[in-house]
Enzyme design. Structure first.
Site, short mmCIF file in Angstrom:
data_model
loop_
_atom_site.label_atom_id
_atom_site.label_comp_id
_atom_site.label_asym_id
_atom_site.label_seq_id
_atom_site.Cartn_x
_atom_site.Cartn_y
_atom_site.Cartn_z
N ASP A 54 23.77 0.40 -11.87
CA ASP A 54 23.09 1.39 -13.11
C ASP A 54 21.57 1.34 -13.27
O ASP A 54 21.09 2.68 -13.31
CB ASP A 54 23.72 0.80 -14.49
N GLU A 108 26.38 2.57 -5.34
CA GLU A 108 26.01 3.87 -5.37
C GLU A 108 24.64 4.31 -4.66
O GLU A 108 24.41 4.81 -3.66
CB GLU A 108 26.29 4.19 -6.77
O1 TRH Z 1 24.56 -3.35 -7.24
P1 TRH Z 1 25.62 -2.35 -7.01
O2 TRH Z 1 26.92 -3.10 -6.26
O3 TRH Z 1 25.94 -1.33 -8.06
C1 TRH Z 1 27.26 -0.80 -8.22
C2 TRH Z 1 27.11 0.64 -8.42
O4 TRH Z 1 26.30 1.20 -8.92
C3 TRH Z 1 28.64 1.18 -8.72
O5 TRH Z 1 28.36 2.64 -8.68
C4 TRH Z 1 28.76 0.62 -10.10
O6 TRH Z 1 29.89 1.13 -10.79
C5 TRH Z 1 28.92 -0.91 -10.24
O7 TRH Z 1 27.44 -1.36 -9.56
C6 TRH Z 1 29.01 -1.30 -11.25
O8 TRH Z 1 24.86 -1.55 -5.77
P2 TRH Z 1 23.84 -0.40 -6.02
O9 TRH Z 1 24.56 0.81 -6.52
O10 TRH Z 1 23.54 -0.12 -4.28
O11 TRH Z 1 22.75 -0.88 -6.62
C7 TRH Z 1 22.07 -1.84 -6.11
C8 TRH Z 1 20.43 -1.47 -6.40
O12 TRH Z 1 19.63 -2.82 -6.31
C9 TRH Z 1 19.95 -0.77 -5.41
O13 TRH Z 1 18.89 0.09 -6.45
C10 TRH Z 1 19.01 -1.43 -4.69
C11 TRH Z 1 18.53 -2.67 -5.58
N1 TRH Z 1 18.17 -3.95 -4.98
C12 TRH Z 1 16.91 -4.28 -4.89
O14 TRH Z 1 16.04 -3.35 -5.29
N2 TRH Z 1 16.22 -5.37 -4.30
C13 TRH Z 1 17.41 -6.28 -4.01
O15 TRH Z 1 16.86 -7.35 -3.44
C14 TRH Z 1 18.60 -5.94 -4.11
C15 TRH Z 1 19.60 -7.24 -3.67
C16 TRH Z 1 18.88 -4.90 -4.49
#
Ligand code: TRH
Length: 366
Positions: A26, A258
Site C-alpha cells: 500500500d 502488487e
Molecule cells: O509487501 P507486499 O506483499 O504488498 C502486498 C500487495 O500490495 C498486495 O496487493 C496487498 O493486497 C497486500 O500487500 C496487503 O508486496 P509489494 O506490493 O510488492 O510491495 C512491496 C514494496 O516494498 C515494494 O514497493 C518494494 C518495497 N521494498 C523495498 O523498497 N525495500 C525492501 O527491502 C523490501 C523488502 C521491499
C-alpha cells in the site's frame, strides 16, 4: 527537471490518502506514485496512517512531497496551516475512505477537487469495463460530489502502470553462467522447501538473496543445514531504488503482491510472482488472468501454479502435484524471452501517472 515535461502536461497539487492494510504494497505504491508526480514537478501531500516503512523505503523523501499523518481532521494539521484546503486533485488509494472532515472541505471548496479512487492492479477483463467509471456520491457528507474509479492495468483501455520516465531495464544475461543469483521476496510459499532442495541439486552454484521480513522468516523455518550448493545472503531493508537494482542484478527474481510484480517486469529477468493469497482462492483467478493475457509458456504457468498453491486452496488448484520446473539454461531462455515480450507489451500503453495527469487536466477544463 526536463522543461519538455512542463510544456506537455499541466502541473497540479495532489492530496494522496493511503491506509496501510498489511505488508508494504500500500505504502510502496503510494510512494512510487507520489515520487513519480514529484519528479514531474507536481506537489504532493501524502496522508498515511503508518509511514514507518518509508524510513527505509524512501529515507531521503522528496522536496515536493510532504508526508503527513492520517487523522480525522487532516486539514487541522499545524504543518499545513497556511494551506488548510484540499489540493486540486485528491486520490484515495485502494478504496480507503477519506476522513469526513476532508470530504466536507472538498464539498465547500470553490473549485471542487478532482476525486479519484485508485484501485488495485489486476489483469482481469473487468478492469477495462470499470476504468474511469464515475460514481456520483448520493449520501453522506460528500453528497453531490463525484468520484472517478481509476483502474491501473496492462492494456490500452486501462489506467496503465507506474513507469517513471527514467525507468531502467537490465542487460541480458548468460544462461550458461556457473553462478545463479536468485532474489527472494515472498510470503510463505509451501513450495519453498522442495524448491530449495531442487536448487541444491543443480549443477550451478546458487546465491540466494533473501529480503528482510516474511521471506527471511519463511526461510528460518526450513532446515538449510544440508544445503551445500546454496549460499544464503540475508538482505537488510533497502530503498525502493536499491530494491529495483537487486531485481536488475539477479538472474531470477521471486516477487510478491502488487508493486514488486511490476518492477520485476521492468527489470526484464525471469521471475516467479507470489500473488497475495486469499482464503477463498479468488487470487488464483487473478493469477490465471495474468498468465492468459500474456500467453505464458507452459513452464512459466507450471512454476506459478506450484508457487501459489497453499494448503487452504489445494482443493481449488487445477494442477495439484506439479513440480517446480528446473532452472536449466533452456528453461531460463524460454522464461526470459517471455518476460521480454511482456515487458515490451507493457511499455506500449501510456503510464499511470501520465494518465492521471491527463485525466485531471481534462476534468478541470470541463
Ligand atoms: O509487501 P507486499 O506483499 O504488498 C502486498 C500487495 O500490495 C498486495 O496487493 C496487498 O493486497 C497486500 O500487500 C496487503 O508486496 P509489494 O506490493 O510488492 O510491495 C512491496 C514494496 O516494498 C515494494 O514497493 C518494494 C518495497 N521494498 C523495498 O523498497 N525495500 C525492501 O527491502 C523490501 C523488502 C521491499
Amino acid at each position: 527537471m526536463p522543461q519538455s515535461i512542463f510544456k506537455k502536461q499541466a502541473i497540479f497539487s495532489w492530496d494522496i490518502f493511503c491506509r496501510v492494510v498489511d505488508n508494504f504494497g500500500d505504502i510502496g505504491v503510494a510512494w512510487r506514485l507520489s515520487a513519480d508526480l514529484a519528479h514531474r514537478g507536481h506537489r504532493v501531500r501524502l496522508w498515511v496512517d503508518d509511514a514507518s516503512a518509508l524510513s527505509w523505503m524512501a529515507p531521503l523523501g522528496h522536496p515536493l512531497i510532504q508526508v503527513l499523518p492520517w487523522s480525522n481532521h487532516p486539514l487541522a494539521h499545524p504543518d499545513i496551516a497556511h494551506e488548510a484546503r484540499p489540493m486540486q486533485a485528491v486520490i484515495e488509494m485502494f478504496g480507503c475512505e477519506l476522513p469526513d472532515s476532508f470530504q466536507q472541505a472538498m464539498k465547500s471548496s470553490n473549485e471542487k477537487p478532482i476525486w479519484i479512487n485508485l484501485e488495485y492492479l489486476s489483469a482481469e477483463p473487468y478492469v477495462e469495463r470499470m476504468h474511469t467509471l464515475e460514481s456520483p456520491v448520493l449520501h453522506g457528507t460528500a453528497q453531490g460530489l463525484k468520484k472517478i474509479f481509476f483502474y491501473p492495468g496492462f492494456t490500452h483501455q486501462t489506467g496503465g502502470l507506474i513507469r517513471e520516465q527514467s525507468i531502467q531495464t537490465s542487460p541480458s544475461f548468460s544462461f550458461q553462467s556457473k553462478h545463479l543469483k536468485i532474489f527472494l521476496f515472498c510470503y510463505e510459499p509451501t513450495a519453498l522447501d522442495p524448491w530449495l532442495k531442487q536448487l541444491n541439486q543443480m549443477p550451478v552454484h546458487i546465491e540466494l538473496r533473501v529480503t528482510q521480513g516474511r521471506a527471511q522468516n519463511a526461510l528460518e523455518r526450513i532446515n538449510t543445514c544440508d544445503f551445500n550448493n546454496i549460499q544464503i545472503n540475508n538482505l537488510p531493508f533497502m530503498t525502493q531504488e536499491l530494491f529495483d537494482q537487486q531485481l536488475r542484478e539477479c538472474d531470477f527474481n521471486c516477487v510478491r503482491g502488487e508493486d514488486s510484480w511490476i518492477r520485476v517486469i521492468w527489470a526484464g529477468k525471469p521471475f516467479l510472482w507470489q500473488i497475495y493469497p486469499q482464503d477463498d482462492g479468488v487470487h488464483l483467478q487473478k493469477l490465471e488472468s495474468f498468465l492468459d493475457l500474456f500467453k505464458a509458456p507452459q513452464i512459466v504457468r507450471q512454476a506459478h501454479r506450484v508457487w501459489n498453491n497453499t494448503p487452504k486452496t489445494t482443493h481449488l488448484h487445477p494442477f495439484k502435484g506439479l513440480q517446480m520446473p528446473e532452472l536449466t539454461p533452456a528453461n531460463l531462455k524460454v522464461w526470459t524471452d517471455w518476460v521480454r515480450v511482456v515487458q515490451s507489451d507493457m511499455m506500449a500503453p501510456k503510464d499511470l501517472t501520465s494518465q492521471l495527469i491527463d485525466w485531471t487536466t481534462k476534468s478541470r477544463l470541463k
